[in-house]
Motif scaffolding. Sequence first.
Motif, PDB file in Angstrom:
ATOM      1  N   LEU A  33       0.835  -1.202   0.000  1.00  0.00           N
ATOM      2  CA  LEU A  33       0.000   0.000   0.000  1.00  0.00           C
ATOM      3  C   LEU A  33       0.871   1.254   0.000  1.00  0.00           C
ATOM      4  O   LEU A  33       1.944   1.276   0.598  1.00  0.00           O
ATOM      5  CB  LEU A  33      -0.930   0.011   1.211  1.00  0.00           C
ATOM      6  N   LYS A  34       0.365   2.294  -0.626  1.00  0.00           N
ATOM      7  CA  LYS A  34       1.140   3.529  -0.740  1.00  0.00           C
ATOM      8  C   LYS A  34       0.388   4.742  -0.190  1.00  0.00           C
ATOM      9  O   LYS A  34       0.852   5.870  -0.333  1.00  0.00           O
ATOM     10  CB  LYS A  34       1.524   3.776  -2.204  1.00  0.00           C
ATOM     11  N   ASP A  35      -0.764   4.499   0.408  1.00  0.00           N
ATOM     12  CA  ASP A  35      -1.579   5.596   0.929  1.00  0.00           C
ATOM     13  C   ASP A  35      -1.803   5.405   2.428  1.00  0.00           C
ATOM     14  O   ASP A  35      -2.254   4.335   2.860  1.00  0.00           O
ATOM     15  CB  ASP A  35      -2.919   5.632   0.194  1.00  0.00           C
ATOM     16  N   ILE A  36      -1.509   6.433   3.225  1.00  0.00           N
ATOM     17  CA  ILE A  36      -1.603   6.328   4.674  1.00  0.00           C
ATOM     18  C   ILE A  36      -3.049   6.085   5.118  1.00  0.00           C
ATOM     19  O   ILE A  36      -3.294   5.392   6.115  1.00  0.00           O
ATOM     20  CB  ILE A  36      -1.024   7.592   5.368  1.00  0.00           C
ATOM     21  N   GLU A  37      -4.017   6.621   4.369  1.00  0.00           N
ATOM     22  CA  GLU A  37      -5.422   6.392   4.709  1.00  0.00           C
ATOM     23  C   GLU A  37      -5.780   4.909   4.575  1.00  0.00           C
ATOM     24  O   GLU A  37      -6.476   4.343   5.417  1.00  0.00           O
ATOM     25  CB  GLU A  37      -6.332   7.230   3.794  1.00  0.00           C
ATOM     26  N   GLU A  38      -5.302   4.291   3.507  1.00  0.00           N
ATOM     27  CA  GLU A  38      -5.574   2.868   3.297  1.00  0.00           C
ATOM     28  C   GLU A  38      -4.900   2.027   4.375  1.00  0.00           C
ATOM     29  O   GLU A  38      -5.469   1.045   4.865  1.00  0.00           O
ATOM     30  CB  GLU A  38      -5.075   2.435   1.915  1.00  0.00           C
ATOM     31  N   ILE A  39      -3.671   2.389   4.729  1.00  0.00           N
ATOM     32  CA  ILE A  39      -2.940   1.660   5.775  1.00  0.00           C
ATOM     33  C   ILE A  39      -3.683   1.760   7.101  1.00  0.00           C
ATOM     34  O   ILE A  39      -3.886   0.750   7.797  1.00  0.00           O
ATOM     35  CB  ILE A  39      -1.503   2.201   5.911  1.00  0.00           C
TER      36      ILE A  39
END
Length: 525
Positions: A263-269
């Motif tokens: 994953l590359k998005d902090i929201e998704e993490i």
Amino acid sequence: MSLEILFWHGYLLRGSGSNVFTLNIVEEFLKENNVYLFSQERNWGGVEDIGSHWVMDADQNLSLETNFKDDGFIGVTPYIGDLLPVFVYDEYDGFKVKTFDNLTDEELERYIDLNVKAMISFLKKNKIDIIYCNHFAIAPYIMKKVQEKTGVPYIVIGHGSSLNYIISRDKRYMNLSYEGFLDSKNVVVQSEYIRDRSCEIYERTEFFRDTRFKIIPSGVNFEQFNRLLKDKEVKNIIEEKVSYSNGPIKKIYDENYEKVKKLKDIEEIKKLLDEGENVIEYRDIDRDLISKLSENLRGEEKILYIGKLIISKGVHILLMSLPYIFQNNPTTNITIVGYGKFRPALEILLRGLIDGNKELLEIIIEKGNYLEEKKHGKLKYLSKFWNSLKECDKLDKYLELAKKIDLDRVVFLGKLDHDTLPHVIKKHSVIVVPSIFPESFGMVSIEGMSQGLVPVVFNHSGLKEVIPFKDSLVNLDGEVVNNLEKVVNLNLEKLGKVPNLNKKFIAESKKYSFESVAKRLLDLR
């Protein structure tokens, strides 16, 4: 002559330093006095030395909830509604939780009013000689209002969390607490740091030089920490707790990493990590604790961390120093004890480090504050370290070192209570206290030293006041990751070279005991 003592602690009784302090002081007071402990604790049955638990309703009617035994202190839960103000946000069953600085004026007024009414109602029916109360926010003002109606004197005991997290940010508590100081019998803090920090924060500072302002360092329960339990006894205690636990398990964090690593998005993490936490109770004991204890507590060089798993405690700095620690000491074992909202991020950080996952590490370092709090922000000390590696073209070499770390040698044990914690401490050789936020006192350091562990402590606030050993102190600056690994490696090297090294730490810890703290507090009355 025995006293009738009321100890007011408006919070829970587990996890934090002031909670541990409260139970130990109450235990000491109880030896020659009758003690009533006011708290919002919900699981009184697990509290040592509790005699009975009483509950107040909204009309201040007091009723017996549970009678545990004939002796022991009396626990009282005053009615405050469903809103529990705290210093550091967390979630607690049965409460709507807000930090004190986020309370509206109406909510604060109601919280004060409910506590004052509960205290006055209790004091009208029970003779109390002296009240001890914890934290500058907002106990002093509550006790001032109570004293105006009842005449019962009170002593305030200050701790670092309310001062640094709340009073420094919200003038309401500065002004109200100072009013409470002026009418108190005494105000007690645990270190020179708290006095100095109070003088920095408060607009009025005369009281902090008053003769009623006292410094009494905290202590250690030596009886508890020197209690020898056999491995089988510890196993039995833990197995009973595991039987009704819905706590974390290593497998969850292994699976989390496999889902997160690309994953590359902090929201998704954050969304993924939160989903994983929703299926467990992170304050429960780890369900695989027995196997982790038996596998990890081996070898001579064992490093221990004890504390909450939140950003301010600095565990992320310890993890980022591991490639250098293992480079010099490849058979070292690292044990991390504690629970907290940042644990999932720490588990991912460790696995990403060993995996050499540069992109994921950079996301966590530059945006990781969001994984604990609701606001975006970098992990500033890691950001400085990471950027310095890139600037000096050393990042790839660092990540190559990280890949050599054996994940099985870095173990998150999760939550441990004080019935089993001493047993775990005894099996280690170094204790690290990497807090990046000011602490009022170095209790964890002293607990470790009492069992002969070498302390490695960040050189600031009340932490450094209990450590008179230069080789144990770590400077907290832009090079803190390197500073920490150097001090840890230095002390690991000394373990095999300096005879009877542990004896000087044991001797130093003897200066601090809850027995002596309680005696000094009683002498103030």
